[in-house]
Design an enzyme around this catalytic site. Sequence first.
Site, mmCIF file in Angstrom:
data_model
loop_
_atom_site.group_PDB
_atom_site.id
_atom_site.type_symbol
_atom_site.label_atom_id
_atom_site.label_comp_id
_atom_site.label_asym_id
_atom_site.label_seq_id
_atom_site.Cartn_x
_atom_site.Cartn_y
_atom_site.Cartn_z
ATOM 1 N N ARG A 231 0.861 -1.189 0.000
ATOM 2 C CA ARG A 231 0.000 0.000 0.000
ATOM 3 C C ARG A 231 0.891 1.230 0.000
ATOM 4 O O ARG A 231 2.003 1.204 0.551
ATOM 5 C CB ARG A 231 -0.888 0.043 1.255
ATOM 6 C CG ARG A 231 -2.110 -0.821 1.200
ATOM 7 C CD ARG A 231 -3.151 -0.309 0.199
ATOM 8 N NE ARG A 231 -4.335 -1.158 0.173
ATOM 9 C CZ ARG A 231 -4.540 -2.147 -0.698
ATOM 10 N NH1 ARG A 231 -3.641 -2.441 -1.615
ATOM 11 N NH2 ARG A 231 -5.654 -2.853 -0.656
ATOM 12 N N HIS A 279 -1.392 1.072 -9.602
ATOM 13 C CA HIS A 279 -2.140 0.128 -8.744
ATOM 14 C C HIS A 279 -2.828 -0.957 -9.575
ATOM 15 O O HIS A 279 -4.053 -1.121 -9.531
ATOM 16 C CB HIS A 279 -3.162 0.858 -7.861
ATOM 17 C CG HIS A 279 -3.563 0.053 -6.658
ATOM 18 N ND1 HIS A 279 -3.861 0.598 -5.433
ATOM 19 C CD2 HIS A 279 -3.720 -1.298 -6.498
ATOM 20 C CE1 HIS A 279 -4.192 -0.363 -4.575
ATOM 21 N NE2 HIS A 279 -4.114 -1.535 -5.210
HETATM 22 P P1 NDP Z 1 -1.598 -11.667 4.232
HETATM 23 O O1 NDP Z 1 -2.444 -11.214 5.363
HETATM 24 O O2 NDP Z 1 -1.749 -13.057 3.728
HETATM 25 O O3 NDP Z 1 -0.056 -11.478 4.593
HETATM 26 C C1 NDP Z 1 0.414 -10.353 5.271
HETATM 27 C C2 NDP Z 1 1.854 -10.604 5.687
HETATM 28 O O4 NDP Z 1 2.365 -9.422 6.306
HETATM 29 C C3 NDP Z 1 1.973 -11.719 6.736
HETATM 30 O O5 NDP Z 1 3.169 -12.447 6.520
HETATM 31 C C4 NDP Z 1 2.082 -10.931 8.041
HETATM 32 O O6 NDP Z 1 2.777 -11.601 9.083
HETATM 33 C C5 NDP Z 1 2.897 -9.746 7.576
HETATM 34 N N1 NDP Z 1 2.763 -8.632 8.511
HETATM 35 C C6 NDP Z 1 1.651 -7.938 8.863
HETATM 36 N N2 NDP Z 1 1.941 -6.989 9.767
HETATM 37 C C7 NDP Z 1 3.264 -7.093 10.001
HETATM 38 C C8 NDP Z 1 4.161 -6.406 10.848
HETATM 39 N N3 NDP Z 1 3.745 -5.416 11.661
HETATM 40 N N4 NDP Z 1 5.453 -6.779 10.854
HETATM 41 C C9 NDP Z 1 5.888 -7.792 10.063
HETATM 42 N N5 NDP Z 1 5.091 -8.500 9.222
HETATM 43 C C10 NDP Z 1 3.786 -8.146 9.203
HETATM 44 O O7 NDP Z 1 -1.838 -10.611 3.048
HETATM 45 P P2 NDP Z 1 -1.672 -10.847 1.475
HETATM 46 O O8 NDP Z 1 -0.360 -11.473 1.241
HETATM 47 O O9 NDP Z 1 -2.875 -11.493 0.919
HETATM 48 O O10 NDP Z 1 -1.687 -9.322 0.964
HETATM 49 C C11 NDP Z 1 -0.732 -8.396 1.424
HETATM 50 C C12 NDP Z 1 -1.117 -6.991 0.973
HETATM 51 O O11 NDP Z 1 -0.917 -6.836 -0.438
HETATM 52 C C13 NDP Z 1 -2.578 -6.598 1.149
HETATM 53 O O12 NDP Z 1 -2.846 -6.242 2.494
HETATM 54 C C14 NDP Z 1 -2.727 -5.422 0.207
HETATM 55 O O13 NDP Z 1 -2.445 -4.210 0.882
HETATM 56 C C15 NDP Z 1 -1.657 -5.689 -0.851
HETATM 57 N N6 NDP Z 1 -2.245 -5.973 -2.171
HETATM 58 C C16 NDP Z 1 -1.934 -5.128 -3.228
HETATM 59 C C17 NDP Z 1 -2.431 -5.374 -4.477
HETATM 60 C C18 NDP Z 1 -2.036 -4.535 -5.636
HETATM 61 O O14 NDP Z 1 -2.595 -4.688 -6.726
HETATM 62 N N7 NDP Z 1 -1.074 -3.642 -5.475
HETATM 63 C C19 NDP Z 1 -3.331 -6.521 -4.749
HETATM 64 C C20 NDP Z 1 -3.575 -7.332 -3.585
HETATM 65 C C21 NDP Z 1 -3.054 -7.051 -2.349
HETATM 66 P P3 NDP Z 1 2.220 -12.980 9.724
HETATM 67 O O15 NDP Z 1 2.507 -14.021 8.663
HETATM 68 O O16 NDP Z 1 3.066 -13.149 10.903
HETATM 69 O O17 NDP Z 1 0.759 -12.765 9.996
HETATM 70 C C1 OXD Z 2 -6.180 -5.483 -3.118
HETATM 71 C C2 OXD Z 2 -5.792 -4.491 -4.121
HETATM 72 O O1 OXD Z 2 -5.998 -5.252 -1.923
HETATM 73 O O2 OXD Z 2 -6.155 -4.661 -5.311
HETATM 74 O O3 OXD Z 2 -6.691 -6.555 -3.512
HETATM 75 O O4 OXD Z 2 -5.078 -3.542 -3.803
#
Ligand code: NDP
Ligand code: OXD
Length: 316
Positions: A231, A279
Amino acid sequence: MSILLATANWDPVPWVERLARLAPGRAIFVHGVDAYDPADVRYALTWKPPEGLLTSLPNLAAIINLGAGVDALLSGPPLPENVPVVRLVDENLTARMSEWVTLQVLAHHRQALAYLDQQRKAVWRELPQPIAAKVRVGMMGYGVLGRDAAEVLVRLGYDVAAWSRTARPEAGPVEVYRGADGLDRFLARTDVLVCLLPLTPETRGILARPLFERLAADGALGGPVLINAGRGGLQVEADVVAALETGLLAGASLDVFVEEPLPADSPLWHAPNLILTPHVAAVSDPETVCAYAIAQIEAHESGRGLTNVVDPRKGY
Ligand code: NDP
Ligand code: OXD
């Protein structure tokens, strides 16, 4: 048992068509288009819904977020109490993200921007070409998306490690550093930092100069590279521009921005060695996302229960 679709500025037509095919006989309303009684709505399928909409639905059973990131929902006005929020986990979206991440890692590793520049100047010159095994990629965020991208990069031969919040036993094929304690060691071994973190109060602004200074400066690419598709709020954009201009970062790829669309006067448009996409790293495809939403609704109604329910205390 009606469904309400509220998707900001997306075209609702392909969504309604797909939902109607998957759930014939179920009423589907589009917020802002159809007249409906709020009391009839059981499921809200949303992407950045208007403020106050969700709390106006007295019989809501679940909110199904049509994207993976729930930061926009959780950082807005309070959500209805005791209504679960389901986030999107979709193979199609995951595959698209791995494509984008791989494209960016390869673009910086194989010097796509420098070769494009040479081409424009009709310059024929070979640039240094370290093998992938000499390039240390660090996945910041090792969830659904981070794991899949890491697997692809491992397959290509990159030296991949990851950083996440908690310890999980089923970690996967790469070394995982945890929490604040592991961050320094993780950054010190990272040449290409790929950020797929969610935006939460803990992660906001994490991609800033103090973090860039802790990345490996002695790597095979002549300086560290930042790739962010998590993000925009994760990055301090003035620091990214300054780091690219001073060489603290050798390159960057950004898909997400603090303000979207990125304002025309943002210095990011002209920052050196920056690849910028609007995005689009992984868009939500109505084909698969509607199937996911209907499967969640059916699981809920059959008593099997919802999956991928967001924990509001964690914020993702
Ligand atoms: P998940 O919830 O599956 O994974 C999030 C990861 O981040 C986990 O490994 C989690 O740790 C880690 N995490 C969260 N908070 C912290 C922290 N404070 N310190 C260290 N690690 C942390 O999410 P997704 O993989 O499905 O998606 C990730 C992000 O990608 C979404 O939230 C979204 O913002 C972004 N996204 C962007 C898109 C785009 O088109 N640009 C499309 C889709 C998503 P733990 O494993 O320990 O829980
Ligand atoms: C998502 C995105 O969070 O598209 O899926 O950013």
